[in-house]
Design an enzyme around this catalytic site. Structure first.
Site, PDB file in Angstrom:
ATOM      1  N   HIS A 147     137.517  81.193  27.163  1.00 24.45           N
ATOM      2  CA  HIS A 147     137.113  79.887  27.677  1.00 24.45           C
ATOM      3  C   HIS A 147     138.103  78.811  27.248  1.00 24.45           C
ATOM      4  O   HIS A 147     137.869  78.099  26.263  1.00 24.45           O
ATOM      5  CB  HIS A 147     135.720  79.520  27.157  1.00 24.45           C
ATOM      6  CG  HIS A 147     134.604  80.316  27.738  1.00 24.45           C
ATOM      7  ND1 HIS A 147     133.834  79.860  28.795  1.00 24.45           N
ATOM      8  CD2 HIS A 147     134.128  81.541  27.429  1.00 24.45           C
ATOM      9  CE1 HIS A 147     132.922  80.773  29.098  1.00 24.45           C
ATOM     10  NE2 HIS A 147     133.082  81.800  28.281  1.00 24.45           N
ATOM     11  N   GLU A 158     138.544  75.985  28.503  1.00 19.34           N
ATOM     12  CA  GLU A 158     137.960  74.658  28.700  1.00 19.34           C
ATOM     13  C   GLU A 158     137.148  74.180  27.495  1.00 19.34           C
ATOM     14  O   GLU A 158     136.780  72.994  27.425  1.00 19.34           O
ATOM     15  CB  GLU A 158     137.079  74.656  29.956  1.00 19.34           C
ATOM     16  CG  GLU A 158     135.731  75.324  29.822  1.00 19.34           C
ATOM     17  CD  GLU A 158     135.753  76.844  29.816  1.00 19.34           C
ATOM     18  OE1 GLU A 158     134.669  77.448  29.699  1.00 19.34           O
ATOM     19  OE2 GLU A 158     136.850  77.427  29.930  1.00 19.34           O
ATOM     20  N   CYS A 215     136.812  84.034  32.004  1.00 17.68           N
ATOM     21  CA  CYS A 215     135.672  84.831  31.550  1.00 17.68           C
ATOM     22  C   CYS A 215     134.930  85.427  32.756  1.00 17.68           C
ATOM     23  O   CYS A 215     135.423  86.350  33.383  1.00 17.68           O
ATOM     24  CB  CYS A 215     134.764  83.994  30.652  1.00 17.68           C
ATOM     25  SG  CYS A 215     133.653  85.003  29.629  1.00 17.68           S
ATOM     26  N   ARG A 260     132.729  94.326  31.730  1.00 19.56           N
ATOM     27  CA  ARG A 260     131.925  93.144  31.411  1.00 19.56           C
ATOM     28  C   ARG A 260     131.428  93.198  29.964  1.00 19.56           C
ATOM     29  O   ARG A 260     131.067  94.249  29.453  1.00 19.56           O
ATOM     30  CB  ARG A 260     130.715  93.040  32.356  1.00 19.56           C
ATOM     31  CG  ARG A 260     131.077  92.900  33.820  1.00 19.56           C
ATOM     32  CD  ARG A 260     129.863  92.997  34.730  1.00 19.56           C
ATOM     33  NE  ARG A 260     128.901  91.936  34.490  1.00 19.56           N
ATOM     34  CZ  ARG A 260     127.670  92.127  34.046  1.00 19.56           C
ATOM     35  NH1 ARG A 260     127.241  93.356  33.757  1.00 19.56           N
ATOM     36  NH2 ARG A 260     126.859  91.105  33.878  1.00 19.56           N
ATOM     37  N   ILE A 294     133.406  84.404  24.393  1.00 16.89           N
ATOM     38  CA  ILE A 294     131.946  84.443  24.421  1.00 16.89           C
ATOM     39  C   ILE A 294     131.515  85.508  25.424  1.00 16.89           C
ATOM     40  O   ILE A 294     131.717  85.347  26.632  1.00 16.89           O
ATOM     41  CB  ILE A 294     131.350  83.077  24.818  1.00 16.89           C
ATOM     42  CG1 ILE A 294     131.837  81.975  23.878  1.00 16.89           C
ATOM     43  CG2 ILE A 294     129.819  83.142  24.840  1.00 16.89           C
ATOM     44  CD1 ILE A 294     131.419  80.582  24.309  1.00 16.89           C
ATOM     45  N   GLU A 348     127.862  83.358  33.815  1.00 19.99           N
ATOM     46  CA  GLU A 348     127.282  84.685  34.012  1.00 19.99           C
ATOM     47  C   GLU A 348     127.695  85.176  35.396  1.00 19.99           C
ATOM     48  O   GLU A 348     127.296  84.612  36.418  1.00 19.99           O
ATOM     49  CB  GLU A 348     125.754  84.620  33.888  1.00 19.99           C
ATOM     50  CG  GLU A 348     125.037  85.903  34.270  1.00 19.99           C
ATOM     51  CD  GLU A 348     125.593  87.128  33.558  1.00 19.99           C
ATOM     52  OE1 GLU A 348     125.984  88.081  34.262  1.00 19.99           O
ATOM     53  OE2 GLU A 348     125.643  87.117  32.309  1.00 19.99           O
TER      54      GLU A 348
END
Length: 221
Positions: A186, A188, A81, A112, A150, A50
């Site tokens: 993402h 990862e 992200c 965003r 996400i 976030e």
């Protein structure tokens, strides 16, 4: 060849996943929560999570200006992200970030949560043809890259000096500007380590100056 010394911003988000991915690519990795922990790093990953929470947690110790300064002295940075949002020079819906430092330096405009809410999360496969064009020595880029989006930011503009390395539905999702690398998703969260390997190789070419002073605020070149 010296082992790259890399850090992962350890305030919030997918920290452990990035640490494991970088270690699998042969790097020595530590988490970073204070400016002094940037010393000696060849590169830093700013993970997903976030962006507002990360900016607020970093503010009391001046961590994000210190990252900006270290990058200005030669440290490579990979933002994913939320990390991409913190690297962006312009965030069009930045109300929640007002009053807090960002890293900046990457000449892009982002929105965003541009791909929607948590319920709109999705996975897809990306072509990495732009990645091999950015680094002709890179190998193993022919297969599609699995990507997990996400609450991902949308890149709405890229500067003339920014290379687009991958797109999704016509929008950039992996970009590079010299020693800065960023992805909207993402990497990862999958077993595919190609973007992390690419970043590790970037850091070998972006060794910070021994005279770097992370606390100094400088504009990225």
């Amino acid at each position: 060849m010296n082992v790259p010394q890399l850090g992962v911003l350890g305030l919030q988000g997918a920290v452990a996943e990035h640490v494991r991915a970088l270690q699998a690519c042969g790097a020595a990795v530590r988490t970073v929560r204070r400016p002094a922990e940037l010393e000696g790093l060849d590169g830093l990953v700013v993970p997903g999570g976030e962006s507002t929470a990360m900016a607020r947690l970093a503010a009391p110790v001046g961590l994000l200006p210190a990252v900006r300064a270290a990058a200005g002295q030669g440290m490579a940075v990979f933002g994913t992200c939320a990390g991409l949002i913190l690297l962006a020079e312009e965030v069009v819906d930045a109300q929640a970030l007002q009053g807090y430092d960002r890293i900046g330096g990457l000449d892009i405009t982002v929105r965003r949560n541009g791909y929607g809410s948590q319920l709109d999360s999705f996975t897809t496969e990306l072509s990495l043809s732009g990645l091999s064009a950015s680094d002709p020595s890179a190998t193993g880029l022919e297969e599609p890259l699995p990507a997990v989006f996400i609450r991902a930011p949308v890149i709405e503009r890229t500067g003339d000096d920014v290379d687009v390395l991958a797109e999704h539905r016509g929008a950039p999702v992996v970009v590079r500007q010299r020693k800065l690398l960023a992805a909207s998703f993402h990497p990862e969260l999958t077993r595919d380590r190609r973007l992390h390997r690419f970043f590790v190789e970037m850091t070998r070419q972006s060794r910070p100056s021994a005279s770097a002073t992370p606390a100094d605020s400088v504009k990225l070149a």
